[in-house]
Design a protein around this motif. Structure first.
Motif, short mmCIF file in Angstrom:
data_model
loop_
_atom_site.label_atom_id
_atom_site.label_comp_id
_atom_site.label_asym_id
_atom_site.label_seq_id
_atom_site.Cartn_x
_atom_site.Cartn_y
_atom_site.Cartn_z
N LEU A 1 0.82 -1.21 0.00
CA LEU A 1 0.00 0.00 0.00
C LEU A 1 0.86 1.25 0.00
CD1 LEU A 1 -2.77 -0.99 2.59
CD2 LEU A 1 -3.07 -0.72 0.11
N MET A 2 1.91 1.25 0.81
CA MET A 2 2.78 2.43 0.86
C MET A 2 3.61 2.57 -0.41
SD MET A 2 3.95 2.72 4.87
CE MET A 2 4.28 0.97 5.14
N ASN A 3 4.12 1.46 -0.92
CA ASN A 3 4.91 1.51 -2.16
C ASN A 3 4.09 2.02 -3.33
OD1 ASN A 3 7.23 0.56 -0.95
ND2 ASN A 3 6.92 -1.56 -1.56
N ASP A 4 2.80 1.64 -3.37
CA ASP A 4 1.94 2.04 -4.48
C ASP A 4 1.32 3.42 -4.29
OD1 ASP A 4 2.48 -0.42 -5.54
OD2 ASP A 4 0.52 -1.31 -5.08
N GLY A 5 1.55 4.03 -3.13
CA GLY A 5 0.97 5.33 -2.86
C GLY A 5 -0.49 5.29 -2.47
N LEU B 1 9.09 9.12 8.28
CA LEU B 1 9.35 7.98 7.39
C LEU B 1 8.63 8.14 6.06
CD1 LEU B 1 9.17 5.32 10.20
CD2 LEU B 1 11.16 5.72 8.73
N ASP B 2 7.45 8.76 6.07
CA ASP B 2 6.78 9.08 4.80
C ASP B 2 7.63 10.05 3.98
OD1 ASP B 2 4.52 7.49 5.13
OD2 ASP B 2 3.34 9.09 6.07
N ALA B 3 8.24 11.02 4.64
CA ALA B 3 9.09 11.98 3.93
C ALA B 3 10.30 11.28 3.33
CB ALA B 3 9.53 13.09 4.88
N GLU B 4 10.88 10.35 4.07
CA GLU B 4 12.00 9.57 3.53
C GLU B 4 11.57 8.79 2.28
OE1 GLU B 4 14.16 7.04 6.14
OE2 GLU B 4 14.38 8.57 7.70
N ARG B 5 10.41 8.15 2.37
CA ARG B 5 9.93 7.38 1.21
C ARG B 5 9.71 8.29 0.01
NH1 ARG B 5 7.47 2.42 0.82
NH2 ARG B 5 7.34 2.26 3.09
N LYS B 6 9.12 9.46 0.25
CA LYS B 6 8.86 10.40 -0.84
C LYS B 6 10.17 10.87 -1.47
CE LYS B 6 6.26 14.62 -1.89
NZ LYS B 6 5.38 15.70 -1.34
N GLY C 1 12.69 9.04 -1.86
CA GLY C 1 13.32 7.91 -2.55
C GLY C 1 14.13 6.98 -1.69
N HIS C 2 14.07 7.19 -0.37
CA HIS C 2 14.84 6.33 0.54
C HIS C 2 13.89 5.43 1.32
CE1 HIS C 2 17.73 4.80 3.33
NE2 HIS C 2 17.20 5.43 4.36
N VAL C 3 13.95 4.13 1.06
CA VAL C 3 13.17 3.13 1.79
C VAL C 3 14.16 2.22 2.51
CG1 VAL C 3 11.53 1.24 1.64
CG2 VAL C 3 11.26 3.24 0.16
N ARG C 4 14.03 2.14 3.82
CA ARG C 4 15.02 1.42 4.64
C ARG C 4 14.92 -0.10 4.50
NH1 ARG C 4 15.25 4.76 10.37
NH2 ARG C 4 14.87 6.84 9.50
N GLY C 5 13.74 -0.59 4.16
CA GLY C 5 13.53 -2.03 4.06
C GLY C 5 12.07 -2.36 4.24
N PRO C 6 11.74 -3.64 4.42
CA PRO C 6 10.34 -4.06 4.48
C PRO C 6 9.57 -3.55 5.69
CG PRO C 6 11.82 -5.91 4.93
CD PRO C 6 12.66 -4.79 4.43
#
Length: 518
Positions: free
Chosen positions: A35-39, A81-86, A88-93
């Motif tokens: 869900l998070m990966n797909d926005g 963590l949402d800001a990190e994802r936005k 382009g940085h995703v720490r892992g699963p």
């Protein structure tokens, strides 16, 4: 204290308003990640959805009392963590996934670590247990703290599992008058009720696998030395370990991967290596695997039927089943109890000495005195005879203690699990984890007298996984997978292969009671 906790809970769940509706009931870690990966949802959306569900069902509705307090910093963590994802940085699963933590494990959030006791209501250490720090590094959101059997169920032989003076009695979401077991009762009930996709419990002897089995979950007690115990309210350095609890083996493996790591302050973890435990899972893992089958005494007819069905699933998955007899291990219980009482006094005194000045109980003796002075709130149902006995022990240099530890380790390991594996030529052992949940009883305490798979792997420090194998009289029961020291991946792979064929878990229905209890 309860009024304060409720206020924190309500404050956290009432603002801000949920911007996007996210269904979290029975949703896996992997689905949340998608869900998070797909926005389709953010970590903030998911965190708010869990807050709303906790508010609606933990204090209201079925009133499970599984969450002692939610974390006022959780939404800020989720936003970061949402800001990190936005960016382009995703720490892992685990990036952006809300996780619940048992309330004997310290976190740096503005929440006390109480172990369920009013003696520790001011234990606001503002430090992370290294295991929690690893989870944060992996991107987990610390959603809150779960209720537990007070002092991890070591205070009395007549305790009622799931009760603490701070949090009240945890109720089983399958039947509200039944035990959620302990001591990780809140973690078990909360995950079963989808207050989080996964939670961390701790085990000394059964405290992860029992609440997992009785709440329809997968629970994993890892080998001692895989996960740090620093900044966790202790019972026994020989047997204590945190463990992941979730609704699937995959989710347990994902959470475990974020928990593992060496800790210089906990020497037994020196060889712990971070790895992806989910990567090795395979539905074909049981093919050709020799499995030692234990048939414990005391199984009910219904449990035996369910167990036989589970064994048939193992056969159809290609496992070679070999019946084994449990050897006579006379003296194991007495030796283990002496170890636990001796280490409780030594380890708890060491821990309490590190607590903030606001904590007045700096020794086990002081906790005993506190309980006596506050008996109406701390001991309304059961006493503290195990605390009293522990306070009389003579320390870690006592020859009798050292002999008891050597005896218990030998009986559980070399002459117990290892001997059975060797006799069967097997890689793993299986047996029912426990029978179905018993009634919560404030008068007589835990009255369970059925089979338990917990003690041998707990004492030996070996891995132990429980996986749902269906319902008995409408209540969940689990199938245990046990192996030798450091065979954690083998146990997880076997449990996953069984799970994929059995698909035996049923969601809770929050029934007031089970009408027929044969």
């Amino acid at each position: 204290m309860r009024r304060f906790i409720t206020a924190v809970l309500l404050a956290c769940v009432s603002t801000p308003v949920i911007a996007k509706t996210v269904v979290v009931e029975e949703v896996s870690l992997d689905r949340l990640r998608t869900l998070m990966n797909d926005g389709a949802a953010s970590s903030v959306d998911i965190t708010q959805a869990y807050f709303a569900r906790i508010a609606a069902m933990d204090r209201k509705g079925p009133a499970l009392h599984s969450v002692i307090a939610v974390n006022p910093d959780a939404l800020a963590q989720a936003r970061a963590l949402d800001a990190e994802r936005k960016a382009g940085h995703v720490r892992g699963p685990l990036h952006g996934i809300p996780i619940l933590i048992k309330d004997n494990i310290e976190t740096a959030d503005p929440l006390p670590t109480t172990a369920g006791s009013l003696a520790l209501r001011d234990n606001m250490t503002r430090r992370d247990a290294p295991m929690v720090a690893y989870l944060r590094r992996a991107g987990a959101v610390i959603l809150g703290k779960t209720n537990l059997s007070e002092w991890a169920n070591i205070r009395s032989t007549h305790s009622m599992s799931g009760w603490s003076a701070v949090g009240g009695l945890v109720r089983n979401p399958y039947a509200l008058d039944r035990t959620a077991c302990g001591s990780s009762s809140g973690s078990g009930a909360a995950v079963a009720a989808s207050f989080a996709a996964a939670a961390v419990g701790t085990e000394t002897d059964g405290s992860v696998v029992c609440p997992s089995s009785l709440n329809g979950l997968v629970g994993f007690k890892p080998s001692i030395g895989l996960v740090s115990r620093t900044h966790i309210v202790p019972i026994s350095h020989s047997q204590d370990t945190p463990g992941p609890m979730a609704r699937s083996v995959t989710d347990v493996a994902i959470l475990l991967s974020g928990m593992v790591g060496a800790d210089p302050a906990d020497g037994v973890t020196a060889a712990a290596v971070t790895r992806n435990y989910a990567a090795g899972l395979s539905a074909s893992a049981l093919f050709g695997m020799r499995v030692g089958v234990i048939r414990p005494d005391g199984m009910s007819a219904d449990l035996t039927t369910r167990y036989d069905a589970a064994l048939n699933v193992l056969r159809t998955a290609g496992a070679v089943l070999v019946e084994v007899k449990t050897p006579k291990l006379d003296g194991l219980g007495e030796a283990e109890l002496m170890v636990l009482k001796t280490e409780l006094k030594a380890d708890l005194n060491t821990y309490l000495a590190t607590t903030p000045p606001s904590v007045q109980t700096k020794t086990l003796g002081a906790v005993i005195a506190f309980n006596r002075a506050n008996a109406a709130t701390e001991m309304p149902f059961f006493a503290q005879e195990l605390f009293d006995d522990a306070n009389k022990t003579k320390g870690l240099d006592d020859p009798a203690y050292k002999a008891a530890r050597a005896t218990s380790l030998r009986l559980a390991g070399a002459q117990g699990i290892d001997a059975m594996l060797r006799a069967a030529g097997a890689q793993i052992l299986v047996e029912p984890t426990y029978d179905a949940a018993w009634l919560s009883d404030p008068v007589y305490g835990d009255t369970y007298a059925g089979p338990s798979a917990a003690t041998l792997p707990a004492v030996a420090g070996y891995p132990h996984l429980t996986v749902p194998m269906g319902l008995v009289r409408g209540l969940p029961v689990g199938l245990s997978f046990i192996a030798t020291k450091d065979a954690d991946q083998t146990v997880l792979r076997a449990g996953y292969a069984y799970e994929q064929r059995a698909k035996a878990r049923s969601a809770p229905r929050y029934l007031p009671s089970i009408a027929v209890d044969r």
